[in-house]
Write an enzyme that holds these catalytic residues in place. Structure first.
Site, PDB file in Angstrom:
ATOM      1  N   ARG A 271     -66.388 -28.975  67.000  1.00 23.45           N
ATOM      2  CA  ARG A 271     -66.672 -27.829  65.827  1.00 23.45           C
ATOM      3  C   ARG A 271     -65.868 -27.641  64.700  1.00 23.45           C
ATOM      4  NH1 ARG A 271     -67.128 -23.101  70.715  1.00 23.45           N
ATOM      5  NH2 ARG A 271     -69.576 -23.615  71.001  1.00 23.45           N
TER       6      ARG A 271
ATOM      7  N   ASP B 207     -63.439 -19.460  71.055  1.00 25.31           N
ATOM      8  CA  ASP B 207     -65.060 -19.484  71.029  1.00 25.31           C
ATOM      9  C   ASP B 207     -65.576 -19.042  69.725  1.00 25.31           C
ATOM     10  OD1 ASP B 207     -65.219 -20.938  73.224  1.00 25.31           O
ATOM     11  OD2 ASP B 207     -65.947 -19.199  74.542  1.00 25.31           O
TER      12      ASP B 207
ATOM     13  N   LYS C 169     -65.636 -28.990  72.073  1.00 28.00           N
ATOM     14  CA  LYS C 169     -66.393 -27.923  72.722  1.00 28.00           C
ATOM     15  C   LYS C 169     -67.921 -28.382  72.706  1.00 28.00           C
ATOM     16  CE  LYS C 169     -63.526 -24.667  73.556  1.00 28.00           C
ATOM     17  NZ  LYS C 169     -63.078 -24.454  74.762  1.00 28.00           N
TER      18      LYS C 169
ATOM     19  N   GLY D  69     -70.353 -26.214  80.071  1.00 27.57           N
ATOM     20  CA  GLY D  69     -69.304 -26.820  80.572  1.00 27.57           C
ATOM     21  C   GLY D  69     -68.617 -25.885  81.715  1.00 27.57           C
TER      22      GLY D  69
ATOM     23  N   ARG E 141     -69.322 -16.109  86.756  1.00 26.35           N
ATOM     24  CA  ARG E 141     -68.095 -15.937  87.649  1.00 26.35           C
ATOM     25  C   ARG E 141     -68.826 -14.961  88.653  1.00 26.35           C
ATOM     26  NH1 ARG E 141     -65.652 -17.677  83.328  1.00 26.35           N
ATOM     27  NH2 ARG E 141     -63.265 -18.393  83.482  1.00 26.35           N
TER      28      ARG E 141
HETATM   29  C1  S3P Z   1     -64.594 -20.449  79.233  1.00 23.53           C
HETATM   30  C2  S3P Z   1     -63.445 -20.716  78.831  1.00 23.53           C
HETATM   31  C3  S3P Z   1     -63.177 -21.542  77.425  1.00 23.53           C
HETATM   32  C4  S3P Z   1     -64.340 -21.312  76.569  1.00 23.53           C
HETATM   33  C5  S3P Z   1     -65.696 -21.359  77.365  1.00 23.53           C
HETATM   34  C6  S3P Z   1     -65.741 -20.258  78.279  1.00 23.53           C
HETATM   35  C7  S3P Z   1     -64.618 -19.915  80.607  1.00 23.53           C
HETATM   36  O1  S3P Z   1     -63.151 -22.885  77.582  1.00 23.53           O
HETATM   37  O2  S3P Z   1     -64.337 -21.932  75.407  1.00 23.53           O
HETATM   38  O3  S3P Z   1     -66.774 -20.786  76.315  1.00 23.53           O
HETATM   39  O4  S3P Z   1     -65.647 -19.096  81.001  1.00 23.53           O
HETATM   40  O5  S3P Z   1     -63.661 -20.081  81.434  1.00 23.53           O
HETATM   41  P1  S3P Z   1     -61.863 -23.846  77.963  1.00 23.53           P
HETATM   42  O6  S3P Z   1     -61.201 -23.314  79.131  1.00 23.53           O
HETATM   43  O7  S3P Z   1     -62.127 -25.208  78.079  1.00 23.53           O
HETATM   44  O8  S3P Z   1     -61.042 -23.504  76.603  1.00 23.53           O
END
Ligand code: S3P
Length: 734
Positions: A645, A614, A641, A393, A325
């Site tokens: 997992r 996580d 994920k 992701g 971010r």
């Molecule tokens: C994250 C949100 C989570 C987390 C990922 C990082 C983020 O995912 O599992 O490692 O930085 O917003 P989800 O929003 O898909 O739960």
């Protein structure tokens, strides 16, 4: 095994091919053809070929004819060959440019090129001539074959097999593509090196420049020592492709000249930081390749020895979510944002690269410091190609929100794991806001995002508790008309909301809804990224399960939307204390002390699931070490994920002799003894690290496969683990 190989032209490349084939006994006989009598006798003397003959005699009854003459001699040679009876022989060549050879072959054989397989080994040596022939020259070097539409599969297969038998990495490519790629990566650099040295040398008053020429000049111009005749041939043969790259380069060079002329430091810094990042990326690829060469495949294995303990003070790397971010908002802000504590892992680096590709000047990271020269909400530029986001992701989902509102199109791609992850969860609501987004089959990447759309704010009730989806829509909301409100079914990490405020952008939070209004601006700020609680989690479990342990984890982010792991471990009986709690740049931070404790199995409260999303892989290890049964429900998100997992952890735990039963939305684990064995992380960083931690209580070594992705979130995991007494290392490492 084939009958007769004929090699025409016994220079370094032809000689090495002949010698390699002969040494490995891949043909019954290897016959050489060369115009130079001395070369012919040397070739026989040195065992490069069985004998030499004239072209017509050699080719009668040949199975493969390798043409290894200089590229400008190829046309004449092909003409002579066309007049001979070649029977069923397959012809192939080693020319560095393919278009001109293919045109010559079509002319010579009047279009009958079914048994012609154009090829190009990318290998060489400072030495030349048959005396330098080396049967291992092509080992681990690329050989590009450029089959034509008419090429018979059997002919291609025959040539392909020969090169592979010489341990070359064979790839197939279209002729035009080959010539473009080689023009850019090989021909242009040679032209520049020859050109620069000549340009300096011919100004006699500048000759003394060479006296002061330091490493930079020497490195840059090393290739100007290459064979001038061969390079003259190559430029004449690959004229069109070379001209295209040269013209593109000239306009970039003109832009650099203009920047120097105008004293435009920003422009220069942009080019240099992007180039440096690209160059580092490139050396990493080469390093990984060297590793792959050594291991024969891509499997980085961790070997974790049983026993060990966990004591000391450590600071784990910066928070991944906050690092992503900081780059996104810093890029979109007005002014220069300084970041400290940035995670130098591959995921966060993928985000940096994406913004560099969109014209943002980003310095670093260097020891966790990053300087971002923000371009404002409307200052991004179209990237030159698809944005490759690796394993991340978070990068893909958050970026899709802000890219949906840009004036240009973008394509987002990722690695094998990311390419399997669901993207409709962002694509669908973004479309409702007016975005135009195409996904791959089943809503998976790649994402193609069309630019130039006007977005409209909306109220969105998220069907799943996802901070990525929430953040994606809030970022789109910065550009949308009116208000965008996202309501979550359960609290998820709120770093986006906090950081937007830190950049001076108004965000309202009402109950479970976060609301932004389009049209405000972001102002640059300073960001201090705390250590990542998701990385600290491995050590929270390590310190709990290993006997006589005490760890102090420094400066860890304890945002209440992230501390589910602490709550769950405490419910299991862990001895964890927060010390020196403080707030740093809008995020709460503490030092966390953990001591060994006897854990017990629990039913994990469902409301803690999104707050520890996580950390479940390592919590499953804690459950395996606890007395009694641990039950997790309401965690179906874990199945989408970086890997599934639930399944991957259940498989690994079962291999280690732990009773672990996966369910549709969770898992049931009975605590008990942990054995050793081979487990597979399926490229999931957190699973690789979790099984490393399990070794603390295992009775035999654990071998963990596919660990390279640990570098996405925790590049120094092995060092820190080792430092506190966990005996895990890369297999074969020191
Ligand atoms: C994250 C949100 C989570 C987390 C990922 C990082 C983020 O995912 O599992 O490692 O930085 O917003 P989800 O929003 O898909 O739960």
């Amino acid at each position: 095994m084939i009958g007769r190989l004929v090699v025409v032209g016994l220079g370094l490349i032809g000689g090495s091919f002949a010698k390699g084939v002969r040494e490995r006994g891949l043909c019954r006989e290897v016959v050489g053809v060369d115009l130079d009598p001395q070369t012919r006798s040397l070739a026989v003397e040195q065992g490069v070929v069985d004998r030499c003959e004239d072209l017509a005699t050699a080719c009668r009854g040949a199975d493969v004819i390798q043409l290894a003459v200089p590229i400008l001699a190829m046309e004449k040679l092909l003409g002579v060959l066309a007049g001979l009876d070649l029977g069923e022989a397959v012809c192939t060549d080693v020319g560095s440019a393919k278009g001109s050879v293919v045109r010559a072959a079509r002319r010579a054989f009047a279009g009958r090129v079914q048994r012609f397989v154009p090829g190009h080994p990318i290998a060489g040596s400072e030495r030349s001539g048959v005396e330098a022939a080396n049967g291992d020259l092509f080992r681990r070097h690329k050989v590009i074959l450029t089959p034509l539409e008419e090429t018979e599969p059997e002919a291609l297969e025959r040539v392909d097999r020969l090169w592979r038998a010489l341990d070359a990495d064979v790839e197939h490519m279209q002729v035009e593509h080959h010539d473009e790629v080689l023009a850019a990566t090989s021909h242009l650099p040679h032209l520049l090196a020859f050109g620069l040295v000549d340009s300096l040398a011919k100004r006699s008053e500048n000759l003394e420049i060479f006296r002061y020429a330091a490493g930079g000049f020497r490195d840059f111009t090393r290739i100007a020592g290459s064979d001038p005749v061969m390079w003259h041939d190559i430029f004449l043969a690959n004229r069109e492709a070379v001209l295209r790259t040269l013209d593109a380069f000239r306009s970039d060079l003109d832009a650099l000249r203009a920047a120097v002329d105008a004293g435009d430091g920003h422009q220069l810094l942009g080019v240099f930081t992007r180039a440096r990042a690209a160059r580092e990326h490139f050396s990493k690829i080469l390093a990984r390749r060297a590793y792959v060469d050594a291991m024969q495949d891509n499997d980085l294995i961790y070997l974790a020895q049983p026993g060990g303990h966990a004591s000391g003070h450590i600071r784990v790397p910066g928070d991944k979510s906050i690092s992503h971010r900081s780059i996104m908002l810093g890029s979109l802000a007005e002014g220069v944002t300084e970041v400290e504590g940035f995670l130098e892992g591959e995921d966060a680096l993928a985000t940096i690269q994406a913004f560099r590709d969109m014209g943002v000047v980003i310095e670093g990271p260097h020891h966790g410091r990053v300087t971002i020269h923000g371009v404002g909400l409307h200052g991004l530029q179209a990237p030159p190609g698809p944005l490759y986001l690796g394993n991340s992701g978070t990068s893909m989902r958050l970026l899709s929100g802000l890219l949906a509102a840009q004036p240009f199109d973008t394509v987002l791609t990722g690695d094998a794991s990311l390419s399997k992850r669901p993207m409709n969860r962002v694509a669908k609501p973004l479309r409702e806001m007016g975005a135009v987004i195409e996904t791959g089959p089943d809503g998976r990447p790649p994402l193609t995002i069309r630019g130039g759309r006007k977005l409209t704010g909306m109220n969105y009730d998220m069907p799943m508790a996802s901070a990525q989806v929430k953040s994606c829509l809030l970022l789109a909301g910065l550009y949308a008309a009116g208000e965008t409100s996202v309501t979550e079914p359960a609290p998820t990490r709120d770093h986006t909301e906090r950081m937007l405020r830190g950049f001076g952008y108004p965000v309202r939070v009402e109950g479970r809804s976060a609301i932004v209004e389009g049209g405000h601006k972001l102002s640059a700020t300073r960001i201090e990224v705390p250590a990542d609680i998701s990385s600290a989690a491995f050590f929270l479990v390590a310190g709990s399960i290993a006997e006589d342990s005490e760890l102090l984890l420094e400066h860890v982010g304890i945002n209440p939307t992230r501390t589910g792991v602490i709550d769950i471990l405490k419910l299991m009986g862990a001895d964890i204390a927060l010390e020196n709690t403080r707030e740093v740049g809008g995020e709460p931070v503490a030092d966390i002390r953990v001591r060994s404790a006897k854990l017990k199995g629990i039913e994990i409260p469902e409301d803690l699931v999104p707050l520890a999303i996580d950390e479940f892989p390592v919590l499953f290890i804690a459950a395996a070490c606890a007395e009694g049964r641990t039950v997790l429900r309401g965690a179906e998100e874990l199945r989408v994920k970086e890997s599934d997992r639930i399944q991957v952890m259940a498989d690994g735990l079962q291999t280690l002799g732990v009773k672990a039963e996966p369910t549709a939305d969770g898992i049931v684990i009975e605590g008990g003894p942990i054995g050793g064995g081979e487990v597979y992380s399926h490229g999931d960083h957190r699973i690789a690290m979790s099984f490393s931690i399990a070794s603390l209580r295992a009775m035999a070594p654990i071998r963990i496969h596919d660990c390279a992705n640990v570098a996405t979130s925790f590049p120094n995991f092995v060092e820190l683990a080792w430092h506190v007494g966990i005996r895990v290392g890369e297999e074969g490492g020191v």
